[in-house]
Design a protein around this motif. Structure first.
Motif, PDB file in Angstrom:
ATOM      1  N   ILE A 135       1.354   6.730   8.814  1.00  0.00           N
ATOM      2  CA  ILE A 135       2.908   6.611   8.156  1.00  0.00           C
ATOM      3  C   ILE A 135       3.320   5.383   8.166  1.00  0.00           C
ATOM      4  N   ALA A 136       3.470   4.704   7.129  1.00  0.00           N
ATOM      5  CA  ALA A 136       4.204   3.433   6.831  1.00  0.00           C
ATOM      6  C   ALA A 136       5.673   3.480   7.353  1.00  0.00           C
ATOM      7  N   ILE A 137       6.114   2.673   8.546  1.00  0.00           N
ATOM      8  CA  ILE A 137       7.250   2.375   9.044  1.00  0.00           C
ATOM      9  C   ILE A 137       8.223   1.715   8.248  1.00  0.00           C
ATOM     10  N   ASP A 138       7.712   0.573   7.657  1.00  0.00           N
ATOM     11  CA  ASP A 138       8.390   0.078   6.160  1.00  0.00           C
ATOM     12  C   ASP A 138       7.343  -0.363   5.238  1.00  0.00           C
ATOM     13  N   GLU A 139       7.799  -0.799   4.367  1.00  0.00           N
ATOM     14  CA  GLU A 139       6.817  -1.212   3.152  1.00  0.00           C
ATOM     15  C   GLU A 139       5.704  -2.096   3.472  1.00  0.00           C
ATOM     16  N   SER A 140       4.424  -1.562   3.429  1.00  0.00           N
ATOM     17  CA  SER A 140       3.193  -2.173   3.829  1.00  0.00           C
ATOM     18  C   SER A 140       2.239  -2.496   2.782  1.00  0.00           C
ATOM     19  N   GLU A 141       1.715  -3.682   3.040  1.00  0.00           N
ATOM     20  CA  GLU A 141       0.360  -3.937   2.246  1.00  0.00           C
ATOM     21  C   GLU A 141      -0.865  -3.407   3.078  1.00  0.00           C
ATOM     22  N   VAL A 142      -1.509  -2.572   2.243  1.00  0.00           N
ATOM     23  CA  VAL A 142      -2.859  -1.774   2.831  1.00  0.00           C
ATOM     24  C   VAL A 142      -4.087  -2.114   2.190  1.00  0.00           C
ATOM     25  N   VAL A 143      -5.115  -2.836   2.783  1.00  0.00           N
ATOM     26  CA  VAL A 143      -6.189  -3.239   2.154  1.00  0.00           C
ATOM     27  C   VAL A 143      -7.229  -2.166   2.688  1.00  0.00           C
ATOM     28  N   ARG A 144      -8.170  -1.496   1.639  1.00  0.00           N
ATOM     29  CA  ARG A 144      -8.924  -0.561   1.846  1.00  0.00           C
ATOM     30  C   ARG A 144     -10.237  -0.957   1.529  1.00  0.00           C
ATOM     31  N   PHE A 145     -11.469  -0.574   2.329  1.00  0.00           N
ATOM     32  CA  PHE A 145     -12.601  -1.089   2.091  1.00  0.00           C
ATOM     33  C   PHE A 145     -13.465   0.346   1.873  1.00  0.00           C
TER      34      PHE A 145
ATOM     35  N   VAL B 163     -14.735  -6.450  -2.522  1.00  0.00           N
ATOM     36  CA  VAL B 163     -14.811  -4.986  -2.730  1.00  0.00           C
ATOM     37  C   VAL B 163     -13.461  -4.322  -2.423  1.00  0.00           C
ATOM     38  N   ALA B 164     -12.616  -5.084  -1.705  1.00  0.00           N
ATOM     39  CA  ALA B 164     -11.421  -4.760  -1.108  1.00  0.00           C
ATOM     40  C   ALA B 164     -10.268  -4.128  -2.333  1.00  0.00           C
ATOM     41  N   GLU B 165      -9.614  -3.273  -1.954  1.00  0.00           N
ATOM     42  CA  GLU B 165      -8.656  -2.805  -2.775  1.00  0.00           C
ATOM     43  C   GLU B 165      -7.082  -2.894  -2.142  1.00  0.00           C
ATOM     44  N   LEU B 166      -6.325  -3.295  -2.906  1.00  0.00           N
ATOM     45  CA  LEU B 166      -4.835  -3.387  -2.280  1.00  0.00           C
ATOM     46  C   LEU B 166      -4.033  -2.431  -2.612  1.00  0.00           C
ATOM     47  N   ASP B 167      -3.239  -1.769  -1.587  1.00  0.00           N
ATOM     48  CA  ASP B 167      -2.007  -0.652  -1.936  1.00  0.00           C
ATOM     49  C   ASP B 167      -0.743  -1.365  -1.355  1.00  0.00           C
ATOM     50  N   VAL B 168       0.274  -1.126  -2.092  1.00  0.00           N
ATOM     51  CA  VAL B 168       1.569  -1.223  -1.387  1.00  0.00           C
ATOM     52  C   VAL B 168       2.260   0.115  -1.179  1.00  0.00           C
ATOM     53  N   VAL B 169       2.480   0.324   0.156  1.00  0.00           N
ATOM     54  CA  VAL B 169       3.022   1.775   0.512  1.00  0.00           C
ATOM     55  C   VAL B 169       4.283   1.756   0.839  1.00  0.00           C
ATOM     56  N   ARG B 170       5.078   2.342   0.268  1.00  0.00           N
ATOM     57  CA  ARG B 170       6.639   2.360   0.616  1.00  0.00           C
ATOM     58  C   ARG B 170       6.971   2.974   2.111  1.00  0.00           C
ATOM     59  N   ALA B 171       7.972   2.613   2.782  1.00  0.00           N
ATOM     60  CA  ALA B 171       8.335   3.229   4.127  1.00  0.00           C
ATOM     61  C   ALA B 171       8.458   4.587   3.829  1.00  0.00           C
ATOM     62  N   GLY B 172       7.874   5.104   5.065  1.00  0.00           N
ATOM     63  CA  GLY B 172       7.795   6.682   4.961  1.00  0.00           C
ATOM     64  C   GLY B 172       6.728   7.539   4.427  1.00  0.00           C
ATOM     65  N   MET B 173       6.154   6.668   3.524  1.00  0.00           N
ATOM     66  CA  MET B 173       4.715   7.419   2.962  1.00  0.00           C
ATOM     67  C   MET B 173       3.455   7.054   3.718  1.00  0.00           C
ATOM     68  N   PRO B 174       2.716   8.256   3.563  1.00  0.00           N
ATOM     69  CA  PRO B 174       1.435   8.148   4.322  1.00  0.00           C
ATOM     70  C   PRO B 174       0.509   7.038   3.612  1.00  0.00           C
ATOM     71  N   ILE B 175      -0.056   6.383   4.839  1.00  0.00           N
ATOM     72  CA  ILE B 175      -1.252   5.443   4.286  1.00  0.00           C
ATOM     73  C   ILE B 175      -2.536   6.381   4.362  1.00  0.00           C
ATOM     74  N   GLN B 176      -2.728   7.115   5.370  1.00  0.00           N
ATOM     75  CA  GLN B 176      -3.907   8.017   5.120  1.00  0.00           C
ATOM     76  C   GLN B 176      -3.325   9.540   5.720  1.00  0.00           C
ATOM     77  N   LYS B 177      -3.696  10.644   5.386  1.00  0.00           N
ATOM     78  CA  LYS B 177      -3.344  11.814   5.798  1.00  0.00           C
ATOM     79  C   LYS B 177      -4.384  12.552   6.518  1.00  0.00           C
ATOM     80  N   GLN B 178      -4.068  13.123   7.719  1.00  0.00           N
ATOM     81  CA  GLN B 178      -4.884  13.906   8.450  1.00  0.00           C
ATOM     82  C   GLN B 178      -5.515  15.016   7.761  1.00  0.00           C
ATOM     83  N   ASP B 179      -7.013  15.042   7.776  1.00  0.00           N
ATOM     84  CA  ASP B 179      -7.798  16.104   7.219  1.00  0.00           C
ATOM     85  C   ASP B 179      -8.148  15.630   5.920  1.00  0.00           C
TER      86      ASP B 179
END
Length: 241
Positions: free
Chosen positions: A112-122, A43-59
């Motif tokens: 916030i991603a510090i560097d390019e990050s692989e993020v797995v979401r459930f 069921v997991a999904e994979l994102d690649v998030v660039r440095a400086g971009m939000p992985i998740q946002k408050q609120d």
């Protein structure tokens, strides 16, 4: 499914291979039932998030629990006054947004991603189902929450009972444990952390942090490499707490 933010290319490994690797890095999945692990992989999904971009946002509304498969993230919270306060850092194998498991409807902080990050979401619903059916996952989650609580208590204790230099040294030692890599001059803290971020984390000012770092450099305990710090002598630095 792979979502690539800002058109950055992911690594060449297939998505399921990278998700599987991320699951094995996370202590939460170390002792779960095989059925739980396999369902998480499905069921997991994979994102690649660039440095400086939000992985998740408050609120933002909670839709998933995130796992950092590769990369680093900075946690921060925006106060009603408009001030942004750093809460800490996460690395490969760490969870983000675990407050959702306690019923939070929105994210309580931004990541916030510090560097390019692989993020797995459930999906949150899947996590709740696994917790219901797999006791090992519940035990692991309890351990994680206890560790996070202990870290928060340690930070409060440091703020109350240590001077600025002591709090700064504790911050640097923790950064070495999390981000340290060998260097010819000692141990390089690979995360580029600004003086302002350090100041906000230890309850000081940027100017005081700059002066204190300068004193530690003068004493031969620290060196610099661009925007990064090098701990030259960890044992001697620890004695300054």
């Amino acid at each position: 499914m792979v979502t690539i933010q800002d058109n950055r290319r992911p690594s060449v490994d297939a998505p399921k291979v990278r998700i599987n690797r991320a699951l094995k890095l996370c202590s939460l999945f170390e002792k779960v039932a095989r059925a739980t692990f396999d369902n998480a992989l499905e069921v997991a999904e994979l994102d690649v998030v660039r440095a400086g971009m939000p992985i998740q946002k408050q609120d933002d509304n909670v839709t998933s629990l995130a796992l950092l498969g590769h990369g680093r993230a900075r946690l921060e919270r925006k106060l009603p006054s408009g001030q942004t306060v750093p809460l800490g850092y996460r690395g490969s194998g760490d969870l983000l947004g675990e407050a959702a498991l306690a019923g939070a409807q929105t994210y309580t902080e931004s990541a916030i991603a510090i560097d390019e990050s692989e993020v797995v979401r459930f999906p949150v619903a899947s996590i709740h189902a696994w917790l219901r059916d797999d006791p090992a996952l519940g035990v692991a989650l309890l351990g994680l929450l206890v560790d996070r609580q202990r870290a928060a208590e340690d930070r409060i204790e440091s703020l109350l009972f240590r001077n600025v230099e002591g709090r700064l040294v504790e911050f640097l030692l923790a950064a070495v444990d999390r981000w340290g890599v060998p260097d010819t001059r000692g141990t390089l803290i690979s995360a580029p952390i600004t003086h302002l971020e350090i100041a906000q984390s230890i309850g000081s000012t940027r100017e005081t942090v700059t002066i204190t770092l300068g004193a530690l450099r003068k004493d031969g305990l620290l060196a610099v490499a661009g925007r990064r710090l090098i701990v030259v002598d960890r044992d001697a630095l620890a004695k300054r707490r």
